[in-house]
Write an enzyme that holds these catalytic residues in place. Structure first.
Site, PDB file in Angstrom:
ATOM      1  N   SER A 224       1.287  -1.161  -0.391  1.00  0.00           N
ATOM      2  CA  SER A 224      -0.041   0.166   0.173  1.00  0.00           C
ATOM      3  C   SER A 224       0.560   1.897   0.202  1.00  0.00           C
ATOM      4  O   SER A 224       2.432   1.376   0.812  1.00  0.00           O
ATOM      5  CB  SER A 224      -0.897  -0.086   1.045  1.00  0.00           C
ATOM      6  OG  SER A 224       0.106   0.518   2.331  1.00  0.00           O
ATOM      7  N   ASP A 225       0.549   2.642  -0.938  1.00  0.00           N
ATOM      8  CA  ASP A 225       0.807   3.517  -0.227  1.00  0.00           C
ATOM      9  C   ASP A 225       0.750   3.759   1.452  1.00  0.00           C
ATOM     10  O   ASP A 225       0.126   3.620   1.705  1.00  0.00           O
ATOM     11  CB  ASP A 225       0.581   4.512  -1.078  1.00  0.00           C
ATOM     12  CG  ASP A 225       1.804   5.560  -1.062  1.00  0.00           C
ATOM     13  OD1 ASP A 225       2.285   6.105  -0.415  1.00  0.00           O
ATOM     14  OD2 ASP A 225       0.884   6.367  -1.836  1.00  0.00           O
ATOM     15  N   TRP A 226       1.744   4.617   1.883  1.00  0.00           N
ATOM     16  CA  TRP A 226       2.292   4.710   3.096  1.00  0.00           C
ATOM     17  C   TRP A 226       0.431   5.571   3.831  1.00  0.00           C
ATOM     18  O   TRP A 226       0.615   6.368   3.533  1.00  0.00           O
ATOM     19  CB  TRP A 226       2.794   6.219   3.784  1.00  0.00           C
ATOM     20  CG  TRP A 226       4.422   4.632   4.023  1.00  0.00           C
ATOM     21  CD1 TRP A 226       4.774   5.131   5.182  1.00  0.00           C
ATOM     22  CD2 TRP A 226       4.977   3.918   3.174  1.00  0.00           C
ATOM     23  NE1 TRP A 226       6.530   3.538   4.760  1.00  0.00           N
ATOM     24  CE2 TRP A 226       6.083   2.995   3.593  1.00  0.00           C
ATOM     25  CE3 TRP A 226       4.470   3.079   1.396  1.00  0.00           C
ATOM     26  CZ2 TRP A 226       6.739   2.407   2.730  1.00  0.00           C
ATOM     27  CZ3 TRP A 226       5.450   2.431   1.775  1.00  0.00           C
ATOM     28  CH2 TRP A 226       6.409   1.747   2.558  1.00  0.00           C
ATOM     29  N   GLY A 227      -0.454   4.433   4.120  1.00  0.00           N
ATOM     30  CA  GLY A 227      -1.393   4.662   5.075  1.00  0.00           C
ATOM     31  C   GLY A 227      -2.751   5.368   4.317  1.00  0.00           C
ATOM     32  O   GLY A 227      -3.283   5.348   4.609  1.00  0.00           O
ATOM     33  N   ALA A 228      -2.557   4.082   3.071  1.00  0.00           N
ATOM     34  CA  ALA A 228      -3.459   3.778   2.057  1.00  0.00           C
ATOM     35  C   ALA A 228      -4.223   2.899   2.419  1.00  0.00           C
ATOM     36  O   ALA A 228      -5.529   3.110   1.556  1.00  0.00           O
ATOM     37  CB  ALA A 228      -3.071   3.560   0.557  1.00  0.00           C
TER      38      ALA A 228
END
Ligand code: BGC
Length: 721
Positions: A224-228
């Site tokens: 995932s993108d960071w915090g997605a």
């Protein structure tokens, strides 16, 4: 491969989220991995800080030109060499996964993160992205292709939905991803923050499983993108393998409970764990990383890439290269370079060239003076004025409200030119800027975009002609913001971004609307001149090979980037006037002639109609020096794979009339129906939108359902034969 089948559910779930901000967990036989930004340098944080946007604490690493600069090289071999260097530095710094390349399409020049992306064109983005991946992975470090997908604005990027029709997604926004996945086989893909047609990328099964794995054969890990990740359980079900950063075990427990409740298949958790293990095996970090990298050699490579990235936008009266003269250098970017963008990609460079120092070095005995204002220009023979966007004007995290240069910079230029007509402008910027005033004022303009830590030296190399510029724009420079394709649909409103311009992105839009632009996509001059002498096309099973003969007609060695565009005179679907299908380059000594061979794949001629379809018909091919500098043209007739769909009761009269075989059968039937009294073709034109099944009603019962079935059989039989 480390076996994860023997792990229990809790252990398998634990593998699917990070240990810290930058690391994965070591569980059973699976080792921990380090992930780091990317893409134009290795940003390995020294302290275990969670402030990922703080840049002061990362290890020194070479800052290569960001994607906006690198793309202007149009040179996959060079990009691959940069990738190899990035991979080496990653290994020395203990990094297993380098988070890049960013290959999102530059849909709108206002997107704050355009400096991290390659182009408005998917063929160019795909070719350069694939080269980057080959370079990095060639030394055992994983690339993580990002941000998948349709992440084309920073505003509200963690919630907004990119509302895009499938043809546009496939032809523009997924095309470069498809190319890189199929040809360079990245070991990891990073899904984006945004929703796509309402569904978060991280929870989008169609995107992560059906398309990425099912259609394209991706066998790596989706991070995932960071915090997605809004809902880890939904994400695992959709095909997400690794949530980053770590959540302190909270989302691991969600996964375990969902499996225990029967809401999530255990097999999905096991598959994700297996892919984490596979990535740990593929990245061979443990097998003896070299102790150091050659910072000098990498700096030289950064300089070579930066020099190749510089675009000579104009050069009236051959003002450049600089001849021995007294030079006035003006503008603060000459001493404080603007060389990379802000946000997660910000690298701590191993060193930093300034243009002023490097100009002085190359000027030898000639006088070089510097000031931050206008007036100095009058005392010299030539002025070099540095203009551009200040760092605070653009960054990851926000978009620009406009594309203008700061007004005081235009004033500075106006004053310089009034005192010194021999004025050269050097531009630094991450996103496209409006250049009509600059182009009107200055006789010579070099576009440096962002050039990385060795940009100062590269600018000096090009100014003095040690390097003959060969960079080409990877984005159109529009005449004004109001002309850009997404002007009325950017960024999002109430959580939705409407991709209303469809496939007409970048030059596809300006060409279709016949709009004047300040500089077209693919534009770039040289200190020499090239003549395009001949063009041949050979057809084979996978596509075409276009051969172009080019002569260097000037008096310097130089490199020419030859672009191939395709178009169709008649097509069943909306098409851009022309679109890029391939490119290549060759370096020629003055007075010599050479040949460049450019492969064009069949897929790049295809359009999406529920599948990739190559239409049968006549294709025009242009050999061009830019999207608007078309030098040679030829046509080829291709047999496509567009077997016509059979006519049905719902086919319209108009659709039948577009088919030369079915038309006489239909008109004969209609003439019979009307007793031969009317002119059927004229009548049919008028009611072309009528579905065939409604003819029964319109004929007052004379044309029966049986007549319709018989007509369909006759028309389809002729079509098949
Ligand atoms: C960015 C990614 C980056 C990640 C880790 C996110 O905010 O969108 O591109 O790789 O942070 O820094």
């Amino acid at each position: 491969m480390a076996d994860t089948e023997d792990l229990d559910l809790v252990e398998q779930a634990a593998l699917g989220s990070g240990a810290t901000f930058w690391t994965t967990k070591a569980v059973g036989p699976v080792r921990s991995m380090v992930l780091t930004d990317g893409p134009h340098g290795v940003r390995k944080q020294i302290e275990s800080s969670t402030e990922h946007l703080v840049t002061g604490h990362s290890a020194a690493a070479t800052c290569f030109p960001p994607a906006v600069g690198l793309s202007q090289t149009w040179d996959p071999d060079l990009v691959e060499r940069v990738g190899t260097a990035l991979g080496r530095e990653s290994r020395v710094l203990g990094v297993d996964v380098l988070l890049g390349p960013g290959i999102n399409i530059k849909r709108d020049p206002r997107c704050g993160r355009n400096f991290e992306y390659f182009s408005e064109d998917p063929v160019l983005s795909g070719a350069l992205g694939a080269a980057w991946v080959r370079g990095v992975q060639g030394v055992g470090v994983a690339a993580s292709l990002k941000h998948f997908a349709a992440n084309n604005a920073e505003f509200d990027r963690m919630r907004a939905s990119s509302d895009v029709d499938e043809r546009t997604l496939r032809e523009i926004y997924l095309r470069a991803f498809e190319h890189v996945v199929r040809t360079a086989r990245p070991w990891s893909v990073m899904c984006s923050y945004n929703r796509i047609n309402g569904v978060y990328a991280a929870q989008n099964r169609w995107l992560l499983t059906d398309v990425l794995r099912g259609e394209w054969g991706f066998d790596g890990l989706v991070v995932s993108d960071w915090g997605a990740v809004a809902d880890r359980v939904a994400a695992v079900a959709a095909g997400l393998d690794l949530e980053m950063p770590g959540t302190g075990g909270v989302s691991d427990r969600d996964v375990v409970e969902a499996v225990e409740r029967g809401d999530l298949p255990r097999a999905a958790v096991a598959a994700a764990a297996g892919r984490v293990a596979r990535l740990a095996d593929r990245t061979r970090q443990s097998s003896g990383a070299p102790p150091s990298f050659d910072a000098d050699a990498h700096h030289l490579l950064a300089r070579e890439a930066a020099a190749r990235a510089i675009v000579l936008l104009k050069n009236d009266g051959d003002l450049l290269p600089l001849r021995p003269s007294r030079i006035a250098v003006i503008g603060r970017f000459a001493t404080q370079p603007r060389y990379q963008g802000g946000g997660s990609s910000h690298v701590n460079p191993t060193r930093l060239d300034t243009a002023l120092d490097e100009i002085r070095r190359l000027a030898g005995d000639h006088e070089v003076t510097y000031a931050d204002d206008a007036r100095l220009a009058a005392t010299a023979d030539t002025a070099v004025v540095f203009l551009g966007l200040p760092a605070e004007a653009e960054s990851e995290g926000f978009d620009r409200p406009h594309i203008g240069l700061p007004a005081e910079q235009i004033e500075l230029l106006r004053e310089a030119v009034s005192l010194q007509p021999r004025t050269v402008v050097v531009l630094s910027h991450g996103g496209v800027v409006r250049l009509d005033e600059v182009a009107a004022l200055a006789p010579a303009v070099l576009d440096g975009a962002l050039l990385g830590q060795a940009g100062g030296g590269a600018i000096a190399d090009v100014l003095f002609g040690d390097v003959n510029p060969s960079g080409r724009l990877a984005e159109t420079v529009p005449a004004r913001l109001q002309d850009v394709p997404a002007y009325l649909n950017f960024p999002s409103e109430r959580g939705h971004t409407i991709y209303g311009e469809r496939i007409f992105v970048g030059y596809r839009w300006y060409d279709a609307r016949d709009l004047a632009v300040t500089y077209p996509f693919g534009h770039g001059l040289s200190y020499t001149t090239f003549d395009y002498r001949g063009m041949e096309v050979a057809e084979h099973d996978d596509g075409l090979t276009v051969t172009v003969t080019v002569a260097n007609t000037g008096d310097r060695r130089g490199r020419e980037v030859v672009q191939i565009y395709a178009g169709m005179t008649a097509s069943r679907v909306d098409r851009p006037t022309r679109w890029l299908v391939g490119f290549g380059s060759l370096t020629l000594e003055p007075g010599t002639t050479g040949v460049v061979e450019i492969p064009v794949s069949r897929t790049d001629l295809a359009h999406w109609a529920d599948r990739w379809v190559v239409e049968s018909g006549e294709y025009m091919l242009w050999a061009a020096a830019s999207s608007r500098d078309l030098r040679l043209r030829t046509t080829v007739t291709l047999t496509g794979d567009d077997a016509p769909e059979p006519f049905t009761r719902e086919s319209t009269l108009g659709e039948v009339l577009a088919d030369p075989v079915a038309t006489p059968i239909l008109t004969a039937a209609m003439a019979e129906l009307s007793g031969g009294g009317t002119e059927p073709a004229g009548m049919l034109d008028l009611i072309g939108a009528l579905p065939l099944e409604r003819l029964a009603g319109f004929s007052g019962g004379r044309f029966t359902r049986d007549d319709l079935e018989a007509l369909l059989i006759r028309m389809n039989a002729h079509r098949d034969s």
